[in-house]
Design a protein around this motif. Structure first.
Motif, PDB file in Angstrom:
ATOM      1  N   GLY A 228      13.765  12.254  -0.596  1.00 10.08           N
ATOM      2  CA  GLY A 228      15.117  11.953  -0.146  1.00 10.08           C
ATOM      3  C   GLY A 228      15.353  10.509   0.220  1.00 10.08           C
ATOM      4  O   GLY A 228      16.478  10.132   0.563  1.00 10.08           O
ATOM      5  N   LYS A 229      14.311   9.678   0.170  1.00 12.70           N
ATOM      6  CA  LYS A 229      14.429   8.268   0.549  1.00 12.70           C
ATOM      7  C   LYS A 229      14.119   7.327  -0.611  1.00 12.70           C
ATOM      8  O   LYS A 229      14.560   6.184  -0.591  1.00 12.70           O
ATOM      9  CB  LYS A 229      13.474   7.954   1.720  1.00 12.70           C
ATOM     10  CG  LYS A 229      13.601   8.893   2.894  1.00 12.70           C
ATOM     11  CD  LYS A 229      14.949   8.790   3.548  1.00 12.70           C
ATOM     12  CE  LYS A 229      15.072   9.791   4.691  1.00 12.70           C
ATOM     13  NZ  LYS A 229      16.430   9.776   5.299  1.00 12.70           N
ATOM     14  N   GLY A 230      13.336   7.793  -1.572  1.00 11.17           N
ATOM     15  CA  GLY A 230      12.936   6.923  -2.666  1.00 11.17           C
ATOM     16  C   GLY A 230      11.628   6.221  -2.362  1.00 11.17           C
ATOM     17  O   GLY A 230      10.825   6.668  -1.547  1.00 11.17           O
ATOM     18  N   MET A 231      11.411   5.090  -3.006  1.00 11.19           N
ATOM     19  CA  MET A 231      10.175   4.335  -2.849  1.00 11.19           C
ATOM     20  C   MET A 231      10.296   3.390  -1.643  1.00 11.19           C
ATOM     21  O   MET A 231      11.275   2.665  -1.510  1.00 11.19           O
ATOM     22  CB  MET A 231       9.869   3.531  -4.104  1.00 11.19           C
ATOM     23  CG  MET A 231       9.752   4.379  -5.367  1.00 11.19           C
ATOM     24  SD  MET A 231       8.448   5.626  -5.272  1.00 11.19           S
ATOM     25  CE  MET A 231       7.000   4.558  -5.228  1.00 11.19           C
ATOM     26  N   GLU A 232       9.300   3.431  -0.761  1.00  8.56           N
ATOM     27  CA  GLU A 232       9.265   2.585   0.428  1.00  8.56           C
ATOM     28  C   GLU A 232       7.872   1.973   0.563  1.00  8.56           C
ATOM     29  O   GLU A 232       6.866   2.598   0.208  1.00  8.56           O
ATOM     30  CB  GLU A 232       9.588   3.404   1.685  1.00  8.56           C
ATOM     31  CG  GLU A 232      10.972   4.036   1.704  1.00  8.56           C
ATOM     32  CD  GLU A 232      12.072   3.037   1.992  1.00  8.56           C
ATOM     33  OE1 GLU A 232      11.730   1.915   2.446  1.00  8.56           O
ATOM     34  OE2 GLU A 232      13.245   3.362   1.772  1.00  8.56           O
ATOM     35  N   THR A 233       7.815   0.774   1.104  1.00  9.50           N
ATOM     36  CA  THR A 233       6.535   0.123   1.379  1.00  9.50           C
ATOM     37  C   THR A 233       5.984   0.664   2.694  1.00  9.50           C
ATOM     38  O   THR A 233       6.656   0.587   3.729  1.00  9.50           O
ATOM     39  CB  THR A 233       6.697  -1.397   1.471  1.00  9.50           C
ATOM     40  OG1 THR A 233       7.268  -1.891   0.254  1.00  9.50           O
ATOM     41  CG2 THR A 233       5.355  -2.071   1.705  1.00  9.50           C
ATOM     42  N   THR A 234       4.783   1.195   2.644  1.00  9.86           N
ATOM     43  CA  THR A 234       4.187   1.809   3.829  1.00  9.86           C
ATOM     44  C   THR A 234       2.782   1.246   4.060  1.00  9.86           C
ATOM     45  O   THR A 234       2.204   0.590   3.189  1.00  9.86           O
ATOM     46  CB  THR A 234       4.120   3.338   3.690  1.00  9.86           C
ATOM     47  OG1 THR A 234       3.314   3.680   2.551  1.00  9.86           O
ATOM     48  CG2 THR A 234       5.518   3.932   3.517  1.00  9.86           C
ATOM     49  N   TYR A 235       2.229   1.549   5.237  1.00  3.12           N
ATOM     50  CA  TYR A 235       0.946   0.986   5.657  1.00  3.12           C
ATOM     51  C   TYR A 235       0.118   2.076   6.349  1.00  3.12           C
ATOM     52  O   TYR A 235       0.644   3.111   6.784  1.00  3.12           O
ATOM     53  CB  TYR A 235       1.150  -0.179   6.624  1.00  3.12           C
ATOM     54  CG  TYR A 235       1.933  -1.332   6.047  1.00  3.12           C
ATOM     55  CD1 TYR A 235       1.286  -2.468   5.548  1.00  3.12           C
ATOM     56  CD2 TYR A 235       3.331  -1.298   5.982  1.00  3.12           C
ATOM     57  CE1 TYR A 235       2.003  -3.532   5.025  1.00  3.12           C
ATOM     58  CE2 TYR A 235       4.051  -2.348   5.456  1.00  3.12           C
ATOM     59  CZ  TYR A 235       3.377  -3.471   4.981  1.00  3.12           C
ATOM     60  OH  TYR A 235       4.091  -4.518   4.459  1.00  3.12           O
ATOM     61  N   TRP A 236      -1.198   1.801   6.448  1.00  9.21           N
ATOM     62  CA  TRP A 236      -2.111   2.624   7.246  1.00  9.21           C
ATOM     63  C   TRP A 236      -2.472   1.838   8.500  1.00  9.21           C
ATOM     64  O   TRP A 236      -2.942   0.702   8.414  1.00  9.21           O
ATOM     65  CB  TRP A 236      -3.401   2.952   6.493  1.00  9.21           C
ATOM     66  CG  TRP A 236      -3.266   3.678   5.193  1.00  9.21           C
ATOM     67  CD1 TRP A 236      -3.700   3.267   3.976  1.00  9.21           C
ATOM     68  CD2 TRP A 236      -2.687   4.976   4.984  1.00  9.21           C
ATOM     69  NE1 TRP A 236      -3.433   4.199   3.014  1.00  9.21           N
ATOM     70  CE2 TRP A 236      -2.802   5.270   3.601  1.00  9.21           C
ATOM     71  CE3 TRP A 236      -2.070   5.910   5.814  1.00  9.21           C
ATOM     72  CZ2 TRP A 236      -2.339   6.445   3.041  1.00  9.21           C
ATOM     73  CZ3 TRP A 236      -1.609   7.086   5.253  1.00  9.21           C
ATOM     74  CH2 TRP A 236      -1.738   7.351   3.899  1.00  9.21           C
ATOM     75  N   LEU A 237      -2.248   2.405   9.665  1.00  9.75           N
ATOM     76  CA  LEU A 237      -2.689   1.790  10.912  1.00  9.75           C
ATOM     77  C   LEU A 237      -4.152   2.158  11.136  1.00  9.75           C
ATOM     78  O   LEU A 237      -4.504   3.344  11.180  1.00  9.75           O
ATOM     79  CB  LEU A 237      -1.827   2.282  12.080  1.00  9.75           C
ATOM     80  CG  LEU A 237      -2.155   1.709  13.457  1.00  9.75           C
ATOM     81  CD1 LEU A 237      -1.903   0.213  13.496  1.00  9.75           C
ATOM     82  CD2 LEU A 237      -1.328   2.415  14.538  1.00  9.75           C
TER      83      LEU A 237
END
Length: 318
Positions: A228-237
């Motif tokens: 529902g949001k599409g492609m997003e840049t994400t990270y691992w903490l």
């Protein structure tokens, strides 16, 4: 008569003081219970005017987590074992929350939802507190063991996102402090798109953390599809510089797929080991009972005093 009236007045004053103290104690207990269910400002607003005006917060951080393979665990557990499992996990989560400026919103089944930055605004600290809390929770899960399935690894997914949201109490019966907005949905998507034993953090949260003094360590996951949001840049903490959280080693994609396929077999193996262990304990208990009975019978046949059995060579000492 005057003396009697004075005694009656003193007794009445003492009784009023005693009843007032009991009333204040009951009121404090009721307030403590209310503060456990709702935030302090919400409780005070409900007591004063009977309603709570919804409030918009420009920036908060929301945490979601759930247990990987929870449906399969429930399939091979009794209802009481499921309740005990969630209670053991979430009691420890609650104790971790006490060390951070966060607010536990609710638990829905195996899902655990926490927010920071509301109902009291705390600047940029909301992202910092949620991140520290997530690391503490992940470190705890590395040592957690199920009571009814010892040896079975318990994995959780964690998702964190920051942004604006609205909060308020909806309805009259069983009021709850609820959060609304796209930030809540995105935080939930961050959790569902994450991986076991990983803290999945969005770009807005990373941007807030970089504005603070805390030196968090994170890895860039890349472009991730959020439903529902599409492609997003994400990270691992992954931690904080200079601090050792002793985090569990996350599984690789291959081992995770294999564990998902073999989870039912692993649970059955744990159940078999538990039944075999309980059978051996019962057998040992039966053997020890027989041994005590046999020793008692032999002791009755040999009337020699018990302390003489402690001497290796009786004639030497005689």
């Amino acid at each position: 008569m005057i003396r009697r009236l004075q005694m009656y007045s003193r007794n009445l004053e003492h009784l009023v003081e005693e009843r007032t103290a009991l009333y204040k104690a009951e009121r404090d207990r009721a307030d403590q219970l209310n503060f456990m269910l709702l935030p302090g400002p919400v409780v005070r607003s409900l007591k004063e005017c009977g309603c709570v005006e919804p409030e918009l917060f420009d920036e908060v951080t929301i945490y979601f987590s759930d247990i990987v393979g929870f449906t399969t665990l429930c399939q091979y557990s009794t209802p009481m074992e499921v309740v005990d499992m969630l209670n053991d996990i979430y009691k420890n989560f609650d104790s971790i929350l006490d060390n951070h400026d966060v607010y536990k919103v609710e638990t829905i089944g195996d899902a655990y939802m926490v927010a920071s930055g509301l109902p009291s605004r705390n600047g940029n600290r909301h992202a910092v507190d949620i991140s520290h809390m997530a690391l503490d929770i992940l470190a705890f899960m590395g040592t957690f063991q199920l009571r009814h399935l010892p040896g079975l690894p318990v994995w959780i997914r964690i998702g964190v996102h920051s942004g604006p949201c609205a909060a308020g109490v909806v309805g009259i019966k069983m009021p709850r402090y609820c959060l609304f907005g796209n930030t809540v949905n995105t935080a939930s998507r961050m959790e569902s798109a994450g991986l076991p034993l990983r803290i999945h953090v969005s770009q807005p949260t990373i941007s807030i953390l970089q504005r603070t003094d805390c030196q968090f360590e994170f890895e860039r996951r890349g472009e991730t599809y959020l439903k529902g949001k599409g492609m997003e840049t994400t990270y691992w903490l992954t931690g904080v510089k200079g601090q050792d959280y002793d985090l569990p080693v996350p599984p690789t994609a291959e081992s995770f797929q294999r564990q998902q396929q073999d989870l039912a077999h692993m649970i059955q193996s744990c159940l078999e080991k538990r039944s075999q262990g309980s059978g051996r304990m019962a057998q040992r208990k039966t053997l020890s009972t027989r041994q005590r009975r046999r020793e008692k019978e032999e002791g009755q046949g040999d009337q020699q005093p018990e302390y003489l059995h402690l001497v290796d060579n009786l004639t030497t000492y005689m």
